[in-house]
Design an enzyme around this catalytic site. Structure first.
Site, PDB file in Angstrom:
ATOM      1  N   TYR A   1       0.851  -1.204   0.000  1.00  0.00           N
ATOM      2  CA  TYR A   1       0.000   0.000   0.000  1.00  0.00           C
ATOM      3  C   TYR A   1       0.881   1.247   0.000  1.00  0.00           C
ATOM      4  O   TYR A   1       0.618   2.209  -0.706  1.00  0.00           O
ATOM      5  CB  TYR A   1      -0.911  -0.002   1.237  1.00  0.00           C
ATOM      6  CG  TYR A   1      -1.911   1.119   1.222  1.00  0.00           C
ATOM      7  CD1 TYR A   1      -3.144   0.964   0.588  1.00  0.00           C
ATOM      8  CD2 TYR A   1      -1.623   2.355   1.816  1.00  0.00           C
ATOM      9  CE1 TYR A   1      -4.058   2.013   0.548  1.00  0.00           C
ATOM     10  CE2 TYR A   1      -2.533   3.397   1.779  1.00  0.00           C
ATOM     11  CZ  TYR A   1      -3.748   3.219   1.148  1.00  0.00           C
ATOM     12  OH  TYR A   1      -4.657   4.246   1.110  1.00  0.00           O
TER      13      TYR A   1
ATOM     14  N   PHE B   1      -9.688  18.900 -24.766  1.00  0.00           N
ATOM     15  CA  PHE B   1     -10.046  17.497 -24.873  1.00  0.00           C
ATOM     16  C   PHE B   1     -11.337  17.352 -24.067  1.00  0.00           C
ATOM     17  O   PHE B   1     -11.574  18.119 -23.137  1.00  0.00           O
ATOM     18  CB  PHE B   1      -8.928  16.574 -24.351  1.00  0.00           C
ATOM     19  CG  PHE B   1      -9.320  15.138 -24.507  1.00  0.00           C
ATOM     20  CD1 PHE B   1      -9.453  14.585 -25.767  1.00  0.00           C
ATOM     21  CD2 PHE B   1      -9.628  14.347 -23.410  1.00  0.00           C
ATOM     22  CE1 PHE B   1      -9.875  13.279 -25.920  1.00  0.00           C
ATOM     23  CE2 PHE B   1     -10.048  13.039 -23.561  1.00  0.00           C
ATOM     24  CZ  PHE B   1     -10.183  12.496 -24.827  1.00  0.00           C
ATOM     25  N   THR B   2     -12.171  16.386 -24.441  1.00  0.00           N
ATOM     26  CA  THR B   2     -13.514  16.280 -23.833  1.00  0.00           C
ATOM     27  C   THR B   2     -13.465  16.333 -22.302  1.00  0.00           C
ATOM     28  O   THR B   2     -14.120  17.169 -21.678  1.00  0.00           O
ATOM     29  CB  THR B   2     -14.199  14.972 -24.286  1.00  0.00           C
ATOM     30  OG1 THR B   2     -13.287  13.891 -24.086  1.00  0.00           O
ATOM     31  CG2 THR B   2     -14.599  15.035 -25.745  1.00  0.00           C
TER      32      THR B   2
ATOM     33  N   ASP C   1      -0.535  18.910 -21.275  1.00  0.00           N
ATOM     34  CA  ASP C   1      -1.144  17.578 -21.357  1.00  0.00           C
ATOM     35  C   ASP C   1      -0.279  16.763 -22.312  1.00  0.00           C
ATOM     36  O   ASP C   1      -0.310  16.953 -23.530  1.00  0.00           O
ATOM     37  CB  ASP C   1      -2.580  17.694 -21.877  1.00  0.00           C
ATOM     38  CG  ASP C   1      -3.262  16.329 -22.021  1.00  0.00           C
ATOM     39  OD1 ASP C   1      -2.558  15.306 -21.963  1.00  0.00           O
ATOM     40  OD2 ASP C   1      -4.492  16.301 -22.213  1.00  0.00           O
TER      41      ASP C   1
ATOM     42  N   LYS D   1      -2.142   6.065 -22.787  1.00  0.00           N
ATOM     43  CA  LYS D   1      -1.619   6.427 -24.105  1.00  0.00           C
ATOM     44  C   LYS D   1      -0.101   6.488 -24.062  1.00  0.00           C
ATOM     45  O   LYS D   1       0.585   5.801 -24.799  1.00  0.00           O
ATOM     46  CB  LYS D   1      -2.179   7.793 -24.519  1.00  0.00           C
ATOM     47  CG  LYS D   1      -3.662   7.744 -24.859  1.00  0.00           C
ATOM     48  CD  LYS D   1      -4.209   9.117 -25.144  1.00  0.00           C
ATOM     49  CE  LYS D   1      -5.665   9.066 -25.497  1.00  0.00           C
ATOM     50  NZ  LYS D   1      -5.918   8.824 -26.918  1.00  0.00           N
TER      51      LYS D   1
ATOM     52  N   ARG E   1     -15.863  12.163 -33.538  1.00  0.00           N
ATOM     53  CA  ARG E   1     -15.227  13.303 -32.897  1.00  0.00           C
ATOM     54  C   ARG E   1     -15.805  14.547 -33.558  1.00  0.00           C
ATOM     55  O   ARG E   1     -15.205  15.188 -34.379  1.00  0.00           O
ATOM     56  CB  ARG E   1     -13.703  13.275 -33.061  1.00  0.00           C
ATOM     57  CG  ARG E   1     -13.012  12.110 -32.396  1.00  0.00           C
ATOM     58  CD  ARG E   1     -12.700  12.242 -30.916  1.00  0.00           C
ATOM     59  NE  ARG E   1     -13.802  12.194 -29.994  1.00  0.00           N
ATOM     60  CZ  ARG E   1     -13.669  11.895 -28.695  1.00  0.00           C
ATOM     61  NH1 ARG E   1     -12.498  11.598 -28.190  1.00  0.00           N
ATOM     62  NH2 ARG E   1     -14.702  11.905 -27.893  1.00  0.00           N
TER      63      ARG E   1
ATOM     64  N   PHE F   1     -21.438  11.407 -25.445  1.00  0.00           N
ATOM     65  CA  PHE F   1     -20.960  10.505 -26.497  1.00  0.00           C
ATOM     66  C   PHE F   1     -20.573   9.142 -25.951  1.00  0.00           C
ATOM     67  O   PHE F   1     -20.557   8.162 -26.667  1.00  0.00           O
ATOM     68  CB  PHE F   1     -19.762  11.119 -27.243  1.00  0.00           C
ATOM     69  CG  PHE F   1     -18.556  11.338 -26.375  1.00  0.00           C
ATOM     70  CD1 PHE F   1     -18.407  12.509 -25.648  1.00  0.00           C
ATOM     71  CD2 PHE F   1     -17.566  10.375 -26.281  1.00  0.00           C
ATOM     72  CE1 PHE F   1     -17.302  12.703 -24.837  1.00  0.00           C
ATOM     73  CE2 PHE F   1     -16.454  10.564 -25.473  1.00  0.00           C
ATOM     74  CZ  PHE F   1     -16.328  11.737 -24.738  1.00  0.00           C
TER      75      PHE F   1
HETATM   76  N1  F0G Z   1      -5.848  14.133 -22.548  1.00  0.00           N
HETATM   77  C1  F0G Z   1      -5.832  13.655 -23.802  1.00  0.00           C
HETATM   78  C2  F0G Z   1      -5.138  14.426 -24.875  1.00  0.00           C
HETATM   79  C3  F0G Z   1      -6.454  12.447 -24.096  1.00  0.00           C
HETATM   80  O1  F0G Z   1      -6.421  11.982 -25.347  1.00  0.00           O
HETATM   81  C4  F0G Z   1      -7.092  11.723 -23.054  1.00  0.00           C
HETATM   82  C5  F0G Z   1      -7.795  10.481 -23.328  1.00  0.00           C
HETATM   83  C6  F0G Z   1      -7.080  12.268 -21.762  1.00  0.00           C
HETATM   84  C7  F0G Z   1      -6.445  13.476 -21.537  1.00  0.00           C
HETATM   85  C8  F0G Z   1      -7.750  11.568 -20.622  1.00  0.00           C
HETATM   86  O2  F0G Z   1      -7.002  10.468 -20.252  1.00  0.00           O
HETATM   87  O3  F0G Z   1      -8.540   8.527 -20.715  1.00  0.00           O
HETATM   88  O4  F0G Z   1      -6.551   8.280 -19.225  1.00  0.00           O
HETATM   89  O5  F0G Z   1      -8.511   9.573 -18.496  1.00  0.00           O
HETATM   90  N2  F0G Z   1      -8.144  10.112 -24.477  1.00  0.00           N
HETATM   91  C9  F0G Z   1      -8.841   8.866 -24.796  1.00  0.00           C
HETATM   92  C10 F0G Z   1      -9.129   8.810 -26.279  1.00  0.00           C
HETATM   93  C11 F0G Z   1     -10.037   8.603 -23.979  1.00  0.00           C
HETATM   94  O6  F0G Z   1      -9.755   7.846 -26.702  1.00  0.00           O
HETATM   95  O7  F0G Z   1      -8.694   9.684 -27.035  1.00  0.00           O
HETATM   96  P1  F0G Z   1      -7.687   9.138 -19.646  1.00  0.00           P
END
Ligand code: F0G
Length: 482
Positions: free
Chosen positions: A80, A132-133, A223, A266, A389, A455
């Site tokens: 832990y 980003f979303t 990011d 990623k 997208r 989405f």
């Molecule tokens: N920032 C970017 C540029 C991303 O592409 C993503 C995730 C995140 C932050 C969030 O990271 O998923 O680990 O919480 N992109 C995925 C995609 C979901 O399919 O493009 P996460």
């Protein structure tokens, strides 16, 4: 070098790895794919793997791991608090970005949650190259505003600008003068801007942004989730770095920005995520939120096996032979589609190939989600799963009205080291057929619309019987259901 010249003079991408473990996939008949799409509410997120042939939904958590990553997982030290695994990962990351502090999180959006909680005040603004979303929702949920100040070229579908993800420096100066530095929560730079086609930012742009923000006392946040592809583009498109060591480029980026965060799903071919900084004050504040939202400071919601895989994956990210595979395949995919007259985002970016659904389906109004419809249609006729997208990926405004997206794209992601060139050729061929028969694609409407990030799990239906007619045309032309 992963592009070799053939006798014909053609430059062909060649993988710099061999495949030693495989997973069976299935190509089901078109009738079954149609049925699966209907059951998934015309939302590719709701499809099941068992119905999919080529999964190009995302590169998130779906990258192939290396033999060395699997080997490292066996030495994971479970605890832990205080595990050796954590200290191994921490040392790799601090060295990679040249930072003093590292905080582990369970994934990228968890970093966004913590950074926004510390830095965003109601009515403050976050300036960024592009949202980003999840990054946007974490800011707006706290009453913050998002302003995108990307260079104009970034929003052009076809271009030959090498760094379409760059932040516009004049717009930055103008926004600071208009809003006042004290009302700017932070400036966010996203490497490999996801939503506009995986387009990179240059180091030069980062340097300029960092200089202005330092002068004004504004916090900068990077990011770095899509940094691997972005590094490839820096080396191949930014002359100053042609011969540079990727280690030095990454360290410079880490030192330029006050805060760096990433999705380990990623970056690093693994899972999890993390935040890096040299700022003692910010570190102290963010650290308090880790045990609250993520887990103890030495795991942050990640399993020790994930952390071991990430530590090795991060080192592999600094190997040009490793990181060039995705961008070179994206380029091959994009070129193949361009030759066939299918509209795509250019220059090719990282992450995946991005089809311009607005042009592909110019007969479908944006309110009927052309990119969502194209993603559904592609799955029906090929078993290839892509991701919308466009407008579907936008959030409704507080008054309930729907903003129309600046771009309507279907992203066909290439998870790293997963697909072969013949699979890419298959996807391109089916897109070619679909393009020739594009008038068969119709619009979609919501049947069930979640109030946040709709989405992901919203359900839609076709506005006519177009999906049945499309499947019928496919069967007729190919003389088979496959
Ligand atoms: N920032 C970017 C540029 C991303 O592409 C993503 C995730 C995140 C932050 C969030 O990271 O998923 O680990 O919480 N992109 C995925 C995609 C979901 O399919 O493009 P996460």
């Amino acid at each position: 070098m992963t592009k070799v010249k053939f006798v014909s003079g053609e430059s062909v991408p060649v993988e710099m790895h061999k495949v030693r473990m495989v997973q069976k996939i299935h190509l089901h008949p078109v009738e079954d794919r149609l049925q699966a799409m209907k059951e998934a509410g015309f939302n590719t997120f709701l499809l099941k793997n068992r119905d999919i042939f080529l999964d190009m939904l995302t590169d998130s958590g779906s990258n192939a791991m290396s033999d060395n990553q699997y080997a490292a997982m066996l030495q994971a030290d479970d605890s832990y608090a205080g595990s050796e695994t954590f200290y191994r990962l921490e040392s790799v990351l601090k060295d990679m970005f040249g930072t003093k502090h590292f905080l582990p999180t369970h994934q990228g959006r968890a970093c966004e949650n913590i950074i926004s909680e510390i830095l965003v005040k109601p009515d403050s603004t976050v300036l960024m190259n592009y949202h980003f979303t999840t990054s946007k929702v974490h800011i707006t949920l706290r009453g913050g505003l998002v302003e995108e100040i990307i260079i104009d070229e970034g929003l052009k579908i076809t271009s030959d600008h090498p760094f379409k993800g760059n932040l516009d420096i004049d717009k930055l100066e103008e926004a600071i003068a208009r809003l006042g530095a004290e009302n700017i929560a932070f400036v966010r730079l996203e490497a490999g801007t996801n939503l506009i086609g995986g387009q990179p930012i240059s180091v030069q742009n980062m340097r300029e942004v960092a200089k202005i923000c330092r002068r004004e006392g504004i916090t900068t946040v990077h990011d770095a989730s899509l940094l691997a592809d972005n590094l490839y583009f820096i080396k191949t498109r930014e002359p100053e770095f042609e011969l540079a060591d990727l280690r030095e480029v990454t360290r410079e980026m880490g030192m330029l920005m006050d805060v760096t965060y990433f999705s380990g799903r990623k970056l690093g071919f693994a899972r999890g995520g993390g935040i890096l900084t040299n700022d003692d004050g910010l570190y102290a504040k963010m650290r308090e939120l880790i045990p609250l939202y993520e887990g103890f400071l030495t795991y942050g919601g990640m399993s020790v096996r994930e952390m071991e895989a990430m530590a090795v994956g991060m080192k592999e990210t600094l190997d040009f032979d490793v990181i060039c595979q995705t961008p070179i395949f994206v380029e091959a995919f994009t070129d193949e589609l361009t030759k066939k007259g299918v509209p795509v985002v250019t220059p090719p970016g990282g992450l995946g190939c991005h089809v311009d659904a607005a042009a592909f389906c110019d007969h479908i109004p944006q309110e009927e989600y052309p990119a969502g419809a194209l993603a559904a249609a592609l799955f029906i006729i090929s078993g290839v799963r892509g991701m919308e997208r466009g407008t579907l990926s936008e959030e409704r405004r507080p008054d309930g009205t729907e903003p129309l997206a600046e771009m309507e794209l279907v992203r066909l992601a290439l998870p790293r080291r997963v697909f072969t060139l013949s699979q890419i050729k298959y996807a391109a061929d089916r897109l070619d057929w679909l393009h020739q028969n594009r008038k068969l694609i119709g619009g979609l409407e919501f049947e069930e619309e979640p109030s946040v990030l709709r989405f992901f799990f919203g359900r839609l239906k076709a506005k006519s019987d177009w999906p049945d007619r499309l499947a019928e045309a496919f069967r007729r032309d190919f003389g088979t259901s496959l």
